[in-house]
Design a protein around this motif. Structure first.
Motif, PDB file in Angstrom:
ATOM      1  N   ASP A  54       1.091  -1.327  -0.190  1.00 21.88           N
ATOM      2  CA  ASP A  54      -0.193   0.209   0.061  1.00 21.88           C
ATOM      3  C   ASP A  54       0.910   0.942  -0.008  1.00 21.88           C
ATOM      4  N   ILE A  55      -0.005   2.246  -0.128  1.00 28.63           N
ATOM      5  CA  ILE A  55       0.988   4.008   0.199  1.00 28.63           C
ATOM      6  C   ILE A  55       0.244   5.041   1.043  1.00 28.63           C
ATOM      7  N   GLU A  56       0.964   5.215   1.848  1.00 24.97           N
ATOM      8  CA  GLU A  56       0.331   6.071   2.880  1.00 24.97           C
ATOM      9  C   GLU A  56       0.591   7.578   2.670  1.00 24.97           C
ATOM     10  N   VAL A  57      -0.872   8.528   2.663  1.00 29.07           N
ATOM     11  CA  VAL A  57      -0.490   9.227   2.398  1.00 29.07           C
ATOM     12  C   VAL A  57      -0.720  10.217   3.911  1.00 29.07           C
ATOM     13  N   VAL A  58       0.256  11.271   3.357  1.00 30.54           N
ATOM     14  CA  VAL A  58      -0.506  12.169   4.871  1.00 30.54           C
ATOM     15  C   VAL A  58      -0.012  13.800   4.313  1.00 30.54           C
ATOM     16  N   ASN A  64      -6.385  23.257   1.367  1.00 22.76           N
ATOM     17  CA  ASN A  64      -7.613  22.466   1.170  1.00 22.76           C
ATOM     18  C   ASN A  64      -7.694  21.241   1.838  1.00 22.76           C
ATOM     19  N   GLY A  65      -6.887  20.778   1.906  1.00 23.38           N
ATOM     20  CA  GLY A  65      -6.719  19.356   2.428  1.00 23.38           C
ATOM     21  C   GLY A  65      -6.334  18.750   1.188  1.00 23.38           C
ATOM     22  N   THR A  66      -6.554  17.164   1.958  1.00 21.58           N
ATOM     23  CA  THR A  66      -5.770  15.772   1.065  1.00 21.58           C
ATOM     24  C   THR A  66      -7.368  14.752   1.773  1.00 21.58           C
ATOM     25  N   TYR A  67      -7.998  14.490   0.189  1.00 24.78           N
ATOM     26  CA  TYR A  67      -8.971  13.309   0.344  1.00 24.78           C
ATOM     27  C   TYR A  67      -8.672  12.027   0.041  1.00 24.78           C
ATOM     28  N   VAL A  68      -9.026  11.075   0.805  1.00 25.33           N
ATOM     29  CA  VAL A  68      -8.756   9.790  -0.352  1.00 25.33           C
ATOM     30  C   VAL A  68      -9.922   9.733  -0.612  1.00 25.33           C
ATOM     31  N   ASN A  69     -10.620   8.688  -1.205  1.00 29.30           N
ATOM     32  CA  ASN A  69     -12.330   8.375  -1.477  1.00 29.30           C
ATOM     33  C   ASN A  69     -12.668   9.403  -0.778  1.00 29.30           C
ATOM     34  N   ARG A  71     -12.758  11.443   0.887  1.00 28.54           N
ATOM     35  CA  ARG A  71     -13.282  11.597   2.976  1.00 28.54           C
ATOM     36  C   ARG A  71     -11.439  12.500   3.024  1.00 28.54           C
ATOM     37  N   LYS A  72     -12.313  13.040   3.495  1.00 24.05           N
ATOM     38  CA  LYS A  72     -10.882  14.655   4.438  1.00 24.05           C
ATOM     39  C   LYS A  72     -10.189  13.539   5.137  1.00 24.05           C
ATOM     40  N   ILE A  73      -8.680  13.810   4.940  1.00 23.88           N
ATOM     41  CA  ILE A  73      -7.985  12.811   5.940  1.00 23.88           C
ATOM     42  C   ILE A  73      -6.675  13.644   6.353  1.00 23.88           C
TER      43      ILE A  73
END
Length: 98
Positions: A54-58, A64-69, A71-73
């Motif tokens: 997998d890849i982890e995103v930080v 403006n935020g980072t979103y995965v699928n 959802r803000k993470i």
């Protein structure tokens, strides 16, 4: 190898390749590893850490935020088929055999 591929009419030319073990930044600054010069993308928006499965995103305190699928993470793991959004740019994650 992991591939982040743009998934929109304006971003389909974006393709980033990441080998397992690599740590890369995404942003619009020249010092970012993967430069995304688009609206709402911070200078250093997020960091990705590639593993074998997998890849982890930080998020790097982006405006403006980072979103995965959608959802803000603050931090999340991504697998093949997941979508990463920075600003208005959406990238789809794919796994390619080495």
């Amino acid at each position: 190898m992991w591939i982040l591929q743009g998934s929109g009419p304006e971003t389909d030319l974006l393709t980033f390749r990441v080998s397992p073990g690599a740590v890369k930044t995404i942003g619009r600054a020249p010092r970012a590893d993967f430069i995304v010069d688009a609206a709402l993308v911070s200078r250093l928006h997020c960091r990705i850490e590639a593993g074998d499965s997998d890849i982890e995103v930080v998020d790097l305190s982006s405006t403006n935020g980072t979103y995965v699928n959608d959802r803000k993470i603050a931090r999340a793991k991504l697998g093949a088929g997941d979508r990463l959004r920075v600003g208005r740019v959406e990238l789809t994650l794919e796994r390619q055999a080495d």
